[in-house]
Design a protein around this motif. Structure first.
Motif: not given
Length: 242
Positions: A18, A62-64, A66-67, A79, A82-83, A86-87
């Motif tokens: 996270t 941040k989403s990128s 985390v992915l 993935p 939703e994630l 947001s990337a």
């Protein structure tokens, strides 16, 4: 008594990545992410900074982040939409572009140089076979990367700019996308099984370890393309059709 490796395995099973996670804990979770951080332009000496801090400092979504880290850390990771939504596709392409440079200018050159030293005691025929095999593989990888750099990335950038190129879709890339780590298995077997025992055993182990690591790294690279870039661009394509 629970050993170090057992604690790491438990942490890997229980923890999720996270934005609030400290970078030091992220590397403790998966040390292979050191290369990922480097390709994203994030150096060591990060103290107590979190993923969110690093993303803000280096202008990475941040989403990128985390992915990418999830794909390198959790086997079988898929993935959520939703994630993905947001990337930022630009972040993913920037990571892939930097990876291409890292492989071609760094890993491939180091492996070529190590193989040259390892092969010194062998006869001319053996040298030629291994060197030709490696150079053909290197050429194949370069062609693979060139296609992404010259066709796929410009297509995605056009989509993000509100334009769609007729006659092409990300599905064509997905359909013809090959795994560039497969031939490394053949090179691995050559080094492990067929080089004569006059070759330096310590250097042979070093070369073999390098090939194993590169093979694993390229496998994750392909997963990011297949599981992150392709579906992310698919979402962009659907949006452009509306």
């Amino acid at each position: 008594m629970t050993g170090y490796s057992d604690r790491i395995d438990m942490m890997r099973q229980e923890m999720t990545i996270t934005p609030s996670m400290k970078l030091a804990d992220l590397i403790e979770l998966n040390y292979k992410l050191l290369d990922v951080l480097s390709r994203l332009g994030i150096g060591l000496g990060f103290g107590e900074r979190t993923i969110a801090d690093a993303c803000e400092a280096h202008n990475i979504g941040k989403s990128s982040f985390v992915l990418i880290c999830n794909e390198y850390t959790f086997e079988g990771y898929v993935p959520s939409e939703e994630l993905l939504m947001s990337a930022n596709a630009s972040d993913i392409m920037n990571y892939l572009h930097n990876s291409h440079l890292s492989y071609m200018d760094g890993e491939m050159e180091r492996l070529r140089a190590s193989l040259a030293v390892l092969l010194q005691p062998t006869d001319a025929g053996q040298k030629r076979v291994v060197e030709n095999f490696f150079m053909e593989y290197r050429k194949e990888v370069k062609n693979h990367f060139d296609y992404e750099e010259n066709v796929v990335f410009p297509y995605v950038n056009a989509l993000m700019g509100g334009r769609r190129q007729a006659g092409y879709s990300i599905g064509q890339f997905e359909k013809n996308h090959s795994n560039i780590d497969e031939k490394l298995n053949d090179l691995k077997n050559i080094v492990m099984k067929y080089l004569p025992d006059i070759c330096d055993p310590v250097l042979r182990n070093d070369v073999l370890y390098h090939i194993f690591c590169l093979e694993d790294d390229l496998r994750h690279h392909t997963l990011i393309e297949d599981n992150v870039l392709v579906p992310l661009v698919g979402i962009l394509e659907r949006e452009r059709r509306k």
